[in-house]
Design an enzyme around this catalytic site. Structure first.
Site, PDB file in Angstrom:
ATOM      1  CE  LYS A 112       0.155   1.523   4.534  1.00  0.00           C
ATOM      2  NZ  LYS A 112       0.231   2.897   5.055  1.00  0.00           N
TER       3      LYS A 112
ATOM      4  CE  LYS B 282      -1.481  -4.324  13.109  1.00  0.00           C
ATOM      5  NZ  LYS B 282      -0.286  -4.616  13.915  1.00  0.00           N
TER       6      LYS B 282
ATOM      7  CG  HIS C  71      -3.651   0.360   7.814  1.00  0.00           C
ATOM      8  ND1 HIS C  71      -3.328  -0.657   6.929  1.00  0.00           N
ATOM      9  CD2 HIS C  71      -2.515   1.070   7.985  1.00  0.00           C
ATOM     10  CE1 HIS C  71      -2.060  -0.554   6.589  1.00  0.00           C
ATOM     11  NE2 HIS C  71      -1.543   0.486   7.211  1.00  0.00           N
TER      12      HIS C  71
ATOM     13  CE  LYS D 128       2.577   8.006  11.373  1.00  0.00           C
ATOM     14  NZ  LYS D 128       2.831   6.561  11.523  1.00  0.00           N
TER      15      LYS D 128
END
Length: 476
Positions: free
Chosen positions: A155, A189, A247, A333
């Site tokens: 991606k 995951k 995501h 972030k």
């Protein structure tokens, strides 16, 4: 995902071609994943990995680079089986394009003629920036490497609705959809995969997995990391494209999908695509964008950059199961903590117990590491008074007897090898996500500053309403 019954003895001889083999992604993620597959005995009995790049790197030098990558990021080569693994590494320099294949065709020919008996299956892994995808796909077609192969795309698969459509049209003119594996490592995951089992194998959860019982769903991925190591990429992308459109939308689809006919790959993908089609396009007033203070001081970032390093969004799913339930998505972030958590906040019960504290009942899955399941219940606070208090119990999935959790890249590359597309995005599904994002991309709200180490812009606290965010509920 579903047990296909495939073993290494069933797999054909396979040649993996890793484009961008000397890049950061390959060094940190892809090469360590291949070594872990070798350790677990999950590679075909006959396999080779050919690194490809523009530089003129010898087979020996590439092997040394792989050794260095494993030493730095693990598993350490001394943990084995390095001796056998290293013998299967090759490098083809000179790049790869339609008009110049570099040395790749020669290296592949040598492997097929000298090392393998007959033809091999090819897996082309494109660990390169998205701008390089089109040229490599055209090269595969021009040099006869597309037919029958599997092609893995990192991606982002497109950086805008327009670039997605252009890339997808090219890819599907060269490859069949069943040959295309678009990576979204959040789908690989263990915790994300356990969403299916938690819900569909446990009536305790399946019977409350709807708007009647759930007041809101929160998907929260705050990160303490900054972007100084990849500023050029990040400043051209931002949190919305890097995390939300990829995501977080996919994890939301995992939560919101209707029960598939089975857990086979085709049925899972069909269920995921159907619910993505029910996502309402984002209204800019339902989105908060932020940028951490000091971002424009990073080398490689323009002084006047308005790139978002934080995004929080209220997403609506217009299906009978979820109509009226907000899905709250947040990532950023340089935030206060690093978390990867899906939380279903249940509606507080009507009845004789008044003033249920906090969020009440919360079903929460951590997607970090091997994953964990937490249940927040309301209990009587031990003592003489009838006082209530929240209490949480947690099951770490790694502690389940006999378990062998695989990191996301290991799990996804293994699925490519066996041809299992359950955890990969599809052309139709990605088209839906770009449709959902289009209004936000066309008219984004102003980017608001926030201090590093905080929970992002204060305005994001308003999105969950009185419920507040489960992660970082106390903003200080």
């Amino acid at each position: 995902m579903p047990d296909t019954g495939t073993t290494t003895n069933d797999l054909p001889a396979t040649i993996f071609v890793l484009y961008g083999a000397t890049g950061d992604l390959a060094r940190r993620m892809v090469l360590p994943a291949f070594f872990q597959l070798a350790q677990q005995g999950l590679l075909p009995e006959e396999w080779y990995l050919v690194g490809n790049g523009r530089g003129d790197v010898s087979h020996e030098d590439f092997t040394a680079r792989v050794h260095d990558a494993l030493t730095e990021f693990g598993p350490h080569p001394d943990e084995g089986p390095w001796a056998d693994f290293s013998k299967r590494l090759r490098f083809a320099g000179g790049g790869f394009a339609s008009d110049d294949p570099g040395s790749l065709l020669d290296v592949l020919s040598e492997l097929e003629n000298d090392e393998l008996e007959g033809e091999a299956q090819y897996v082309h892994y494109l660990a390169v920036p998205p701008g390089a995808f089109a040229g490599l796909v055209s090269g595969l077609a021009e040099h006869g490497l597309a037919e029958g192969s599997r092609v893995v795309f990192e991606k982002p698969y497109g950086t805008s609705p327009e670039s997605f459509r252009e890339l997808d049209e090219l890819v599907l003119s060269v490859l069949g959809e069943d040959q295309v594996f678009r990576i979204d490592h959040f789908l690989g995951k263990e915790g994300t995969q356990d969403l299916h089992v938690l819900r569909f194998a446990n009536g305790l959860f399946e019977h409350v997995w709807d708007a009647e019982h759930v007041s809101q769903v929160q998907i929260d991925v705050p990160e303490t990391l900054d972007v100084s190591q990849r500023a050029d990429f990040y400043d051209a992308t931002g949190a919305t494209l890097d995390m939300l459109v990829t995501h977080l939308f996919q994890v939301a689809a995992e939560v919101a999908m209707e029960p598939p006919a089975s857990l086979d790959p085709a049925d899972l993908q069909t269920a995921r695509e159907a619910v993505l089609a029910a996502f309402r396009p984002l209204a800019p007033e339902d989105v908060v964008l932020g940028q951490f203070q000091g971002y424009t001081d990073i080398d490689g970032v323009d002084d006047d950059s308005r790139t978002d390093t934080f995004v929080a969004a209220r997403l609506w799913v217009d299906s009978d199961r979820w109509r009226g339930v907000p899905f709250l998505l947040r990532t950023g972030k340089k935030m206060a903590v690093s978390e990867q958590r899906v939380s279903l906040v249940l509606r507080k019960p009507d009845g004789p117990v008044a003033a249920v504290p906090g969020h009440g009942n919360v079903v929460s899955l951590s997607l970090s590491g091997a994953g964990s399941l937490s249940l927040q219940l309301i209990a009587k606070l031990p003592g003489p008074d009838l006082s209530l208090a929240p209490a949480t119990t947690t099951l770490d999935l790694k502690d389940i007897a006999g378990g062998n959790p695989l990191p996301p890249y290991v799990s996804l590359i293994h699925d490519v090898i066996t041809g299992d597309r359950s955890l990969f995005t599809t052309s139709e599904g990605l088209a839906h996500t770009w449709r959902v994002a289009q209004p936000l991309l066309d008219s984004p709200p102003a980017v608001q500053p926030y201090p590093g180490g905080s929970w992002g812009p204060v305005a994001a606290d308003e999105l969950p309403g009185p419920c507040s965010w489960v992660v970082g509920r106390n903003r200080d």
